[in-house]
Enzyme design. Structure first.
Site, mmCIF file in Angstrom:
data_model
loop_
_atom_site.group_PDB
_atom_site.id
_atom_site.type_symbol
_atom_site.label_atom_id
_atom_site.label_comp_id
_atom_site.label_asym_id
_atom_site.label_seq_id
_atom_site.Cartn_x
_atom_site.Cartn_y
_atom_site.Cartn_z
ATOM 1 N N SER A 11 0.838 -1.195 0.000
ATOM 2 C CA SER A 11 0.000 0.000 0.000
ATOM 3 C C SER A 11 0.874 1.246 0.000
ATOM 4 O O SER A 11 1.647 1.481 0.939
ATOM 5 C CB SER A 11 -0.904 0.000 1.227
ATOM 6 O OG SER A 11 -1.456 1.287 1.397
ATOM 7 N N HIS A 36 -1.374 -1.259 -4.225
ATOM 8 C CA HIS A 36 -2.620 -0.883 -3.556
ATOM 9 C C HIS A 36 -2.585 0.630 -3.320
ATOM 10 O O HIS A 36 -1.634 1.158 -2.736
ATOM 11 C CB HIS A 36 -2.717 -1.639 -2.237
ATOM 12 C CG HIS A 36 -3.983 -1.431 -1.470
ATOM 13 N ND1 HIS A 36 -5.119 -2.192 -1.666
ATOM 14 C CD2 HIS A 36 -4.289 -0.550 -0.485
ATOM 15 C CE1 HIS A 36 -6.063 -1.792 -0.828
ATOM 16 N NE2 HIS A 36 -5.589 -0.787 -0.099
ATOM 17 N N ASP A 38 -4.715 3.817 -1.728
ATOM 18 C CA ASP A 38 -5.792 4.166 -0.800
ATOM 19 C C ASP A 38 -6.302 5.571 -1.071
ATOM 20 O O ASP A 38 -5.567 6.546 -0.889
ATOM 21 C CB ASP A 38 -5.270 4.078 0.635
ATOM 22 C CG ASP A 38 -5.024 2.647 1.050
ATOM 23 O OD1 ASP A 38 -5.989 1.863 1.050
ATOM 24 O OD2 ASP A 38 -3.868 2.312 1.364
ATOM 25 N N MET A 40 -8.906 8.397 0.036
ATOM 26 C CA MET A 40 -9.714 8.782 1.207
ATOM 27 C C MET A 40 -10.269 10.183 0.998
ATOM 28 O O MET A 40 -9.566 11.066 0.489
ATOM 29 C CB MET A 40 -8.862 8.757 2.472
ATOM 30 C CG MET A 40 -8.181 7.417 2.698
ATOM 31 S SD MET A 40 -7.351 7.371 4.290
ATOM 32 C CE MET A 40 -6.457 5.817 4.156
ATOM 33 N N HIS A 69 -8.429 1.367 -3.755
ATOM 34 C CA HIS A 69 -9.343 1.167 -2.625
ATOM 35 C C HIS A 69 -9.979 2.515 -2.300
ATOM 36 O O HIS A 69 -9.322 3.397 -1.750
ATOM 37 C CB HIS A 69 -8.516 0.610 -1.451
ATOM 38 C CG HIS A 69 -9.255 0.447 -0.175
ATOM 39 N ND1 HIS A 69 -8.608 0.233 1.032
ATOM 40 C CD2 HIS A 69 -10.588 0.454 0.124
ATOM 41 C CE1 HIS A 69 -9.509 0.123 1.994
ATOM 42 N NE2 HIS A 69 -10.713 0.266 1.475
ATOM 43 N N MET A 71 -12.051 4.762 -0.185
ATOM 44 C CA MET A 71 -12.685 5.004 1.119
ATOM 45 C C MET A 71 -13.389 6.352 0.999
ATOM 46 O O MET A 71 -12.932 7.383 1.511
ATOM 47 C CB MET A 71 -11.617 4.993 2.223
ATOM 48 C CG MET A 71 -11.181 3.577 2.572
ATOM 49 S SD MET A 71 -9.524 3.512 3.284
ATOM 50 C CE MET A 71 -8.551 3.546 1.796
ATOM 51 N N MET A 140 -11.355 -5.729 5.776
ATOM 52 C CA MET A 140 -10.533 -4.780 6.538
ATOM 53 C C MET A 140 -10.184 -5.391 7.897
ATOM 54 O O MET A 140 -11.075 -5.796 8.656
ATOM 55 C CB MET A 140 -11.276 -3.463 6.749
ATOM 56 C CG MET A 140 -11.582 -2.677 5.475
ATOM 57 S SD MET A 140 -10.144 -2.330 4.436
ATOM 58 C CE MET A 140 -9.094 -1.404 5.560
ATOM 59 N N ASP A 177 -6.653 -6.258 4.386
ATOM 60 C CA ASP A 177 -5.985 -4.953 4.429
ATOM 61 C C ASP A 177 -5.953 -4.428 5.865
ATOM 62 O O ASP A 177 -6.999 -4.195 6.469
ATOM 63 C CB ASP A 177 -6.789 -3.996 3.524
ATOM 64 C CG ASP A 177 -6.149 -2.627 3.372
ATOM 65 O OD1 ASP A 177 -5.045 -2.419 3.902
ATOM 66 O OD2 ASP A 177 -6.775 -1.779 2.711
HETATM 67 C C1 DX5 Z 1 -6.052 1.739 5.810
HETATM 68 C C2 DX5 Z 1 -5.678 1.414 4.383
HETATM 69 C C3 DX5 Z 1 -4.607 0.433 4.279
HETATM 70 C C4 DX5 Z 1 -3.304 0.853 4.911
HETATM 71 C C5 DX5 Z 1 -2.709 -0.373 5.504
HETATM 72 O O1 DX5 Z 1 -7.196 2.477 5.823
HETATM 73 O O2 DX5 Z 1 -6.795 0.939 3.669
HETATM 74 O O3 DX5 Z 1 -4.394 0.011 2.941
HETATM 75 O O4 DX5 Z 1 -2.397 1.438 4.039
HETATM 76 O O5 DX5 Z 1 -1.602 -0.020 6.257
HETATM 77 P P1 DX5 Z 1 -0.939 -1.050 7.285
HETATM 78 O O6 DX5 Z 1 -0.503 -2.233 6.497
HETATM 79 O O7 DX5 Z 1 0.185 -0.254 7.868
HETATM 80 O O8 DX5 Z 1 -2.009 -1.398 8.297
HETATM 81 ZN ZN ZN Z 2 -6.403 0.014 1.689
#
Ligand code: DX5
Ligand code: ZN
Length: 221
Positions: A11, A36, A38, A40, A69, A71, A140, A177
């Site tokens: 990620s 990956h 993220d 947000m 991903h 969010m 998650m 994740d």
């Molecule tokens: C959290 C993200 C993850 C995050 C995971 O909201 O969706 O993808 O980057 O990070 P680690 O592996 O450090 O928990």
């Molecule tokens: Zn993620």
């Protein structure tokens, strides 16, 4: 039937934000299977990260499939921009979408894999009526929003539940994740996970290639 090897999806949230292209290339050179990303929005989760232009920049930096991903609360109006930017897998949250079946169909119509993410408090059983439309299930193992949080152990049971429900079928791919490291990864793979997303473990301590090799070893030994 042989089980395909688990895929590793670092990620980029945990990478240096000023060096994302370099991080993508380092992950690719280090044996990652996917990247990956993220996204947000500051509403669905209390953090703001990347937009489609960042996904497009990562697309230019790496040949790896991009696992995006979202969010994002009600992500429907944004999915085309992320697919145009180069997403190969686009995952939306079960908790964030009102017309989920319609949105999954649209993502698939755009030749992109359609994923559903579930927060820790959302049981897999709630996906029953959209299960057949789901290419990718993202379980998650932290509450989303930040990297570096502690692993939520009940995610292991959830992976088992999803794997039992899938039976002999190849889809949905089961991804996990949050809090994935060399200690949690083998337990998740034993429970049936196909894809491991790892942020801080890969990028927060030394060389990504070394961390990816450690993870690979942990899930194959
Ligand atoms: C959290 C993200 C993850 C995050 C995971 O909201 O969706 O993808 O980057 O990070 P680690 O592996 O450090 O928990
Ligand atoms: Zn993620």
């Amino acid at each position: 039937m042989t089980t395909p090897r688990p895929q590793l999806a670092p990620s980029l949230l945990s990478a240096d934000a000023g060096q994302l292209a370099e991080a993508a290339r380092a992950a690719e050179a280090g044996g990652a299977d996917l990247l990956h990303i993220d996204v947000m929005d500051g509403h669905f989760v209390p953090n703001i990260t990347f937009g489609p232009h960042v996904v497009a920049a990562i697309r230019r930096a790496s040949r790896l499939p991009l696992d995006v991903h979202l969010m994002v609360q009600e992500p429907g109006p944004l999915v085309d921009a992320f697919i145009d930017a180069g997403a190969d897998v686009l995952t939306v949250h079960w908790e964030a979408v009102t017309h989920l079946e319609r949105l999954l169909a649209h993502i698939k119509d755009r030749q992109c894999l359609a994923g559903i993410a579930v927060n820790p408090a959302t049981p897999v059983s709630l996906l029953a009526d959209v299960w057949d439309e789901c290419d990718w299930l993202l379980i998650m193992s932290v509450n989303p929003g930040f990297s570096g949080q502690p692993f939520w152990p009940r995610a292991i049971h959830k992976v088992q539940t999803a794997r039992e429900r899938r039976g002999e079928l190849a889809r949905p791919r089961i991804a996990v994740d949050g809090g994935v490291d060399e200690s949690t990864a083998p337990r998740l793979v034993a429970a049936g996970a196909d894809v491991l997303v790892a942020g801080s473990y890969v990028f927060d301590g030394g060389e990504p290639a070394v961390r990816l090799a450690n993870l690979r070893r942990a899930v194959t030994s």
